[in-house]
Enzyme design. Structure first.
Site, PDB file in Angstrom:
ATOM      1  N   SER A  67      31.190  52.114  32.119  1.00 15.04           N
ATOM      2  CA  SER A  67      30.853  51.612  34.271  1.00 15.04           C
ATOM      3  C   SER A  67      29.283  51.481  34.114  1.00 15.04           C
ATOM      4  CB  SER A  67      30.814  52.936  35.247  1.00 15.04           C
ATOM      5  OG  SER A  67      29.644  53.563  34.831  1.00 15.04           O
ATOM      6  N   THR A  68      29.023  50.278  35.718  1.00 13.13           N
ATOM      7  CA  THR A  68      28.225  49.937  36.302  1.00 13.13           C
ATOM      8  C   THR A  68      26.652  50.704  35.471  1.00 13.13           C
ATOM      9  OG1 THR A  68      28.736  49.444  37.971  1.00 13.13           O
ATOM     10  CG2 THR A  68      29.573  48.200  36.685  1.00 13.13           C
TER      11      THR A  68
END
Length: 157
Positions: A67-68
């Protein structure tokens, strides 16, 4: 091949220069959940680098994943002194690139040879992202035992 040099040419992703010992994985790496940002130790179960510390090293890897939140984790590692000094990637992607930008970690990718195949853990790497160059000085390895000859006997093997 002890002390021999290899020069790889690639594309600047994030500007800067850095040098240090390489730590190499042929696997993608996640900085959000796969690396302990407090220590720099890879914690992802079953990962090729599980249990190894990437802090202060030149991380040579295929690409990022996850994920970011990984971008912020990279930045946090820089602020704690637990981040790699540079990234050498087969393929860049947004998560590690953004983390490297905000953390000022130099990155080179898309090299003329697969860095995960031609750089070995323990090799000394000098990265100049502006020039797109990665200069690798091979560590000396005993051809019979495989022992690392650049370290003292207590570090061999």
């Amino acid at each position: 091949m002890d002390g021999s040099k290899l020069i790889l040419k690639g594309r600047k992703i994030v500007a800067g220069k850095a040098s240090g010992e390489a730590i190499v994985t042929r696997e993608a790496i996640s900085f959000n959940g796969g690396v302990d940002n407090m220590t720099g130790i890879v914690t992802e179960p079953g990962h090729e680098l599980e249990g190894q510390n990437i802090a202060g090293k030149v991380l040579v890897f295929r690409t990022g994943k996850g994920s970011t939140g990984g971008s912020y984790k990279i930045y946090d590692m820089v602020s704690r002194g637990t981040a790699p000094v540079a990234f050498v990637q087969v393929q860049s992607e947004g998560i590690t690139t953004i983390g490297a930008i905000i953390g000022s970690i130099p990155v080179v990718a898309s090299l003329d040879q697969d860095p995960t195949q031609v750089i070995r853990t323990g090799d000394f790497v000098e990265l100049d992202a502006e020039a797109g160059t990665v200069v690798v000085t091979r560590r000396a390895v005993d051809s019979v035992s495989g022992a690392d000859l650049t370290q003292g006997a207590e570090h061999g093997g």
